[in-house]
Design an enzyme around this catalytic site. Structure first.
Site, PDB file in Angstrom:
ATOM      1  N   GLU A 193     -18.240  -7.615  -4.699  1.00  0.00           N
ATOM      2  CA  GLU A 193     -19.235  -8.475  -5.339  1.00  0.00           C
ATOM      3  C   GLU A 193     -20.174  -9.096  -4.308  1.00  0.00           C
ATOM      4  O   GLU A 193     -21.299  -9.492  -4.643  1.00  0.00           O
ATOM      5  CB  GLU A 193     -18.539  -9.602  -6.129  1.00  0.00           C
ATOM      6  CG  GLU A 193     -17.849  -9.168  -7.421  1.00  0.00           C
ATOM      7  CD  GLU A 193     -16.446  -8.576  -7.214  1.00  0.00           C
ATOM      8  OE1 GLU A 193     -15.996  -8.462  -6.047  1.00  0.00           O
ATOM      9  OE2 GLU A 193     -15.810  -8.214  -8.221  1.00  0.00           O
ATOM     10  N   GLN A 209       0.848  -1.198   0.000  1.00  0.00           N
ATOM     11  CA  GLN A 209       0.000   0.000   0.000  1.00  0.00           C
ATOM     12  C   GLN A 209       0.883   1.248   0.000  1.00  0.00           C
ATOM     13  O   GLN A 209       0.597   2.223  -0.691  1.00  0.00           O
ATOM     14  CB  GLN A 209      -0.939   0.008   1.217  1.00  0.00           C
ATOM     15  CG  GLN A 209      -1.939  -1.157   1.250  1.00  0.00           C
ATOM     16  CD  GLN A 209      -3.098  -1.021   0.262  1.00  0.00           C
ATOM     17  OE1 GLN A 209      -3.392   0.074  -0.226  1.00  0.00           O
ATOM     18  NE2 GLN A 209      -3.746  -2.146  -0.051  1.00  0.00           N
ATOM     19  N   GLU A 218      -4.883  -7.101 -13.912  1.00  0.00           N
ATOM     20  CA  GLU A 218      -5.566  -7.275 -12.616  1.00  0.00           C
ATOM     21  C   GLU A 218      -7.081  -7.366 -12.779  1.00  0.00           C
ATOM     22  O   GLU A 218      -7.779  -7.853 -11.895  1.00  0.00           O
ATOM     23  CB  GLU A 218      -5.257  -6.152 -11.605  1.00  0.00           C
ATOM     24  CG  GLU A 218      -3.794  -6.029 -11.268  1.00  0.00           C
ATOM     25  CD  GLU A 218      -3.536  -4.998 -10.170  1.00  0.00           C
ATOM     26  OE1 GLU A 218      -4.431  -4.680  -9.366  1.00  0.00           O
ATOM     27  OE2 GLU A 218      -2.389  -4.513 -10.119  1.00  0.00           O
ATOM     28  N   ASP A 228       3.415   7.101  -4.677  1.00  0.00           N
ATOM     29  CA  ASP A 228       3.443   7.481  -6.096  1.00  0.00           C
ATOM     30  C   ASP A 228       2.801   8.861  -6.211  1.00  0.00           C
ATOM     31  O   ASP A 228       1.577   9.014  -6.184  1.00  0.00           O
ATOM     32  CB  ASP A 228       2.669   6.421  -6.899  1.00  0.00           C
ATOM     33  CG  ASP A 228       2.612   6.731  -8.386  1.00  0.00           C
ATOM     34  OD1 ASP A 228       2.678   7.933  -8.758  1.00  0.00           O
ATOM     35  OD2 ASP A 228       2.489   5.787  -9.180  1.00  0.00           O
ATOM     36  N   GLU A 286     -13.148  -3.075   1.237  1.00  0.00           N
ATOM     37  CA  GLU A 286     -11.831  -3.662   0.982  1.00  0.00           C
ATOM     38  C   GLU A 286     -11.880  -5.163   1.246  1.00  0.00           C
ATOM     39  O   GLU A 286     -12.338  -5.601   2.298  1.00  0.00           O
ATOM     40  CB  GLU A 286     -10.781  -2.985   1.879  1.00  0.00           C
ATOM     41  CG  GLU A 286      -9.412  -3.653   1.919  1.00  0.00           C
ATOM     42  CD  GLU A 286      -8.732  -3.743   0.552  1.00  0.00           C
ATOM     43  OE1 GLU A 286      -8.852  -2.790  -0.244  1.00  0.00           O
ATOM     44  OE2 GLU A 286      -8.114  -4.800   0.269  1.00  0.00           O
ATOM     45  N   GLU A 309      -9.418   3.282  -7.264  1.00  0.00           N
ATOM     46  CA  GLU A 309      -8.154   3.239  -7.985  1.00  0.00           C
ATOM     47  C   GLU A 309      -7.960   1.786  -8.377  1.00  0.00           C
ATOM     48  O   GLU A 309      -7.443   0.990  -7.603  1.00  0.00           O
ATOM     49  CB  GLU A 309      -7.020   3.762  -7.095  1.00  0.00           C
ATOM     50  CG  GLU A 309      -5.836   4.203  -7.900  1.00  0.00           C
ATOM     51  CD  GLU A 309      -4.975   3.030  -8.349  1.00  0.00           C
ATOM     52  OE1 GLU A 309      -5.360   2.333  -9.322  1.00  0.00           O
ATOM     53  OE2 GLU A 309      -3.926   2.829  -7.717  1.00  0.00           O
ATOM     54  N   HIS A 343       4.451   4.417 -10.573  1.00  0.00           N
ATOM     55  CA  HIS A 343       4.790   3.019 -10.254  1.00  0.00           C
ATOM     56  C   HIS A 343       4.260   2.083 -11.338  1.00  0.00           C
ATOM     57  O   HIS A 343       4.668   0.934 -11.418  1.00  0.00           O
ATOM     58  CB  HIS A 343       4.260   2.623  -8.875  1.00  0.00           C
ATOM     59  CG  HIS A 343       2.794   2.329  -8.836  1.00  0.00           C
ATOM     60  ND1 HIS A 343       1.829   3.307  -8.891  1.00  0.00           N
ATOM     61  CD2 HIS A 343       2.113   1.150  -8.778  1.00  0.00           C
ATOM     62  CE1 HIS A 343       0.639   2.752  -8.863  1.00  0.00           C
ATOM     63  NE2 HIS A 343       0.776   1.446  -8.792  1.00  0.00           N
ATOM     64  N   ARG A 372       0.157   9.639  -9.010  1.00  0.00           N
ATOM     65  CA  ARG A 372      -1.128   9.015  -8.666  1.00  0.00           C
ATOM     66  C   ARG A 372      -1.830   9.793  -7.544  1.00  0.00           C
ATOM     67  O   ARG A 372      -3.004  10.151  -7.643  1.00  0.00           O
ATOM     68  CB  ARG A 372      -0.846   7.573  -8.199  1.00  0.00           C
ATOM     69  CG  ARG A 372      -2.051   6.716  -7.956  1.00  0.00           C
ATOM     70  CD  ARG A 372      -1.662   5.409  -7.246  1.00  0.00           C
ATOM     71  NE  ARG A 372      -1.722   5.576  -5.806  1.00  0.00           N
ATOM     72  CZ  ARG A 372      -2.683   5.089  -5.024  1.00  0.00           C
ATOM     73  NH1 ARG A 372      -3.643   4.357  -5.540  1.00  0.00           N
ATOM     74  NH2 ARG A 372      -2.678   5.305  -3.726  1.00  0.00           N
TER      75      ARG A 372
HETATM   76  N1  LIG Z   1     -13.428  -7.027  -5.736  1.00  0.00           N
HETATM   77  C1  LIG Z   1     -12.873  -6.317  -4.763  1.00  0.00           C
HETATM   78  N2  LIG Z   1     -13.535  -6.061  -3.615  1.00  0.00           N
HETATM   79  C2  LIG Z   1     -12.940  -5.339  -2.615  1.00  0.00           C
HETATM   80  N3  LIG Z   1     -11.689  -4.873  -2.685  1.00  0.00           N
HETATM   81  C3  LIG Z   1     -10.990  -5.114  -3.816  1.00  0.00           C
HETATM   82  C4  LIG Z   1     -11.529  -5.836  -4.894  1.00  0.00           C
HETATM   83  N4  LIG Z   1     -10.592  -5.930  -5.886  1.00  0.00           N
HETATM   84  C5  LIG Z   1      -9.513  -5.287  -5.427  1.00  0.00           C
HETATM   85  N5  LIG Z   1      -9.728  -4.794  -4.182  1.00  0.00           N
HETATM   86  C6  LIG Z   1      -8.781  -4.021  -3.361  1.00  0.00           C
HETATM   87  O1  LIG Z   1      -8.598  -2.805  -4.057  1.00  0.00           O
HETATM   88  C7  LIG Z   1      -7.355  -2.227  -3.694  1.00  0.00           C
HETATM   89  C8  LIG Z   1      -6.732  -1.657  -4.978  1.00  0.00           C
HETATM   90  S1  LIG Z   1      -5.278  -0.736  -4.701  1.00  0.00           S
HETATM   91  C9  LIG Z   1      -5.903   0.879  -4.292  1.00  0.00           C
HETATM   92  C10 LIG Z   1      -5.983   1.143  -2.793  1.00  0.00           C
HETATM   93  C11 LIG Z   1      -6.483   2.508  -2.410  1.00  0.00           C
HETATM   94  N6  LIG Z   1      -7.805   2.798  -2.917  1.00  0.00           N
HETATM   95  C12 LIG Z   1      -5.533   3.587  -2.882  1.00  0.00           C
HETATM   96  O2  LIG Z   1      -5.859   4.275  -3.841  1.00  0.00           O
HETATM   97  O3  LIG Z   1      -4.432   3.718  -2.328  1.00  0.00           O
HETATM   98  C13 LIG Z   1      -6.538  -3.326  -3.024  1.00  0.00           C
HETATM   99  O4  LIG Z   1      -6.387  -3.034  -1.656  1.00  0.00           O
HETATM  100  C14 LIG Z   1      -7.385  -4.585  -3.235  1.00  0.00           C
HETATM  101  O5  LIG Z   1      -7.286  -5.517  -2.166  1.00  0.00           O
END
Ligand SMILES: Nc1ncnc2c1ncn2[C@@H]1O[C@H](CSCC[C@H](N)C(=O)O)[C@@H](O)[C@H]1O
Ligand SMILES: Nc1ncnc2c1ncn2[C@@H]1O[C@H](CSCC[C@H](N)C(=O)O)[C@@H](O)[C@H]1O
Lengths: 360, 360
Positions: free
Chosen positions: B106, B22, B129, B28, B77, B120, B298, B31
């Site tokens: 979901e 994280q 991803e 970054d 999350e 993000e 990044h 970002r």
């Molecule tokens: N289907 C889903 N449901 C819940 N969380 C999800 C997900 N798919 C990805 N994530 C979470 O989404 C995050 C993306 S990274 C971005 C983290 C944060 N919003 C920031 O901007 O710093 C990760 O922590 C990942 O675990």
């Protein structure tokens, strides 16, 4: 704990499907020489016998067994590497003897019981990967009562060591915490969010990564500063999964140098190929992964750092207990605990310590 | 293709459970600045609104939305990072506004629909991803008809580049094949097994690894030798999973240098924060991951090496088609195909080529 096969494949088996990875094992001379000699110096164990190779990978052990005179070799491999094993068997003209079967040993069926089970199942510090479980399963289902195991015995060793790794990792750990502090300041300053509250959690994550995770290393023999101690001995013919699921041992090691700074412990293993009691090996072979100048292995040793390091003198003893359990999240990874104190030659007891480590 | 949740967690989510990871995203600047500015320069989008942050990670975006005046923020999350997000929300005194929910988007339920979905979700070359699927799912279930997406738009770019990476990887590939040949000779000589038959398979494995897998790189702007072309444009308010499951685009790029050796293509993305048609942004923010001297991200760029490289002159055009599909084994990974030829300014057509790549 039920193991999800899909997850286990993603975490564990997938790497073995690469020739690159098989080649690394096939290039380990100590490993290769030991298995090769154990077979060809003991051909009487294989001549006209049926053999099961658990996790045949490229097929190398199965091929050697066939070359040594086996009547039939079942070569079982869970990954697609089985296809390469089949190719290799054919190219070496042994398709009449070696039968490659794709599947996990737990799932497949053989048409008969076997005289010998051969397998290269050893992971870092012997038990990482927990593949011995699969070999035990194969033995209980497919080995004849008179059968034998290759290798037949295994041992785990620990010894106190000196090493620059300790200071290096402590420095890396401290740098990473300084960087975190800067990060917290920057994030507060630029983005108006104070992340200070996560500092303890980040410290824990970093301690785990830098200080509490064992390190792979190929040590020089003179880095070992005390007499190595055995913490586990295993007869592959009789061991059960319960025997290896968790280990507990007391140990005592005498310092064998005039003086040294102990950075922690190293752990390694050896295995022996002794055949069986009624049909012993003519030439007993040892495969050792102990610190060695000329015969390093891809297994190396696992290093468990002591924090802080401590000074010892010749004649001092380090006495304590060692235990090993499996990680709850992934049964192929291990948790280790060392509990020990330093017993000076004067009789004085010092540094009573308990440390936990992850083998990841 | 049904996705096994356990496997998906082992392969994908697990890394996000580390503060270390994280922190990399939180460090970054490009970002962070883009998201921060998009929120704080458009507070009217958040004031007294309900917001859903899909994949809140550390909670940073949710916290900013709350600071910008949101009435309520649902911060969802999937990993245990949710606990740190909750800590952080509390330490920044926003527990009355930000509600952290642990679970995959979901699976969870919200008590109401929301005005804004922020996330993000972008991976390497935008779609690695496949997290956009989850954002689309969230939108279809939880966004009010009048709601808006943060970011609102996304684009994918490609451009021909020059780079030393091409020769480097080709050298690495060739060294690895020479090493293989030595290995085959040694194994035959020492251990009596001929592995020559696996050479083709090893070559394929190595080609895939060294030549057909895209490379992460932060290119300098002057390594881009042709006018970048857009291969995908997406409105986050209306895009469907079918739109992104597989992409096909024709492209044409004019060489913008006097002469150059084209080592391959680079791919990158940008996203925009434009609000919605009825409620546009007052300050439209762009987050670009294009080659940049002072503002690397990044994400960097993905480099797809051409084999062989080829010479171009100013005024030449590279014309062809680009396609992207998902890996069958892992829906979060991508397969890319470039089909193109070089059109000289004289009108002559050269180098008709089709190459496939893996984004792993
Ligand atoms: N289907 C889903 N449901 C819940 N969380 C999800 C997900 N798919 C990805 N994530 C979470 O989404 C995050 C993306 S990274 C971005 C983290 C944060 N919003 C920031 O901007 O710093 C990760 O922590 C990942 O675990
Ligand atoms: N339960 C199981 N069933 C079948 N194969 C297994 C298995 N567990 C591990 N393996 C396989 O066992 C191999 C161990 S590595 C050893 C490979 C080969 N015997 C050699 O000595 O070079 C791997 O290829 C792995 O995929």
């Amino acid at each position: 704990a039920v193991v999800d096969k899909g997850v286990d494949f993603a975490n564990y088996f997938c790497t073995y499907a690469f020739l690159y990875h098989q080649k690394e094992m096939l290039s380990d001379r100590v490993r290769m020489d030991a298995y090769c000699m154990s077979i060809f110096k003991n051909k009487h164990h294989f001549k006209d016998k049926t053999v099961l190779d658990v996790g045949t990978g490229s097929g190398i052990l199965a091929i050697w067994c066939a070359q040594a005179g086996a009547r039939k070799v079942y070569a079982v491999e869970a990954t697609k590497m089985s296809e390469h094993a089949r190719q290799l068997v054919k190219a070496n003209n042994l398709q009449g003897i070696v039968e490659v079967i794709e599947g996990s040993i737990e799932d497949i069926t053989l048409p008969e019981k076997v005289d010998v089970i051969i397998s290269e199942w050893m992971g870092y510090f012997l038990l990482r990967e927990s593949m011995l479980d699969s070999v035990i399963c194969a033995r209980d289902r497919w080995l004849k009562p008179t059968g034998m195991m290759y290798p037949s015995h295994a041992r785990m060793w620990i010894a106190p060591i000196r090493s620059g790794l300790g200071n290096q990792r402590k420095n890396d750990y401290e740098s990473s915490m300084i960087e975190w502090d800067n990060f917290v300041d920057d994030t507060h300053h630029h983005y108006g969010v104070n992340m200070r509250v996560l500092t303890d959690s980040y410290r824990k994550e970093n301690e785990k990564y830098y200080l509490q995770t064992s390190l792979w290393s190929n040590l020089e023999p003179d880095q070992v500063v005390g007499i190595p101690a055995i913490v586990m001995e295993l007869d592959c013919l009789t061991a059960t999964v319960d025997d290896i699921r968790s280990l507990n041992a007391n140990f005592s090691t005498s310092i064998s140098m005039e003086s040294a700074i102990v950075a922690g412990f190293a752990g390694w293993f050896d295995v022996h190929f002794r055949g069986s009691q009624s049909n012993p090996a003519q030439h007993e072979i040892e495969l050792s992964t102990a610190p060695s100048r000329n015969n390093p292995t891809h297994w190396g040793q696992q290093v468990f750092l002591s924090n802080p390091s401590f000074i010892v003198k010749g004649g001092d003893k380090i006495t304590g207990s060692f235990s090993m359990t499996r990680s709850v999240e992934n049964h192929r990874l291990l948790n280790v605990e060392f509990s020990y104190h330093l017993q000076k030659s004067s009789g004085q007891l010092l540094n009573s310590t308990t440390s936990r480590f992850y083998i990841d």
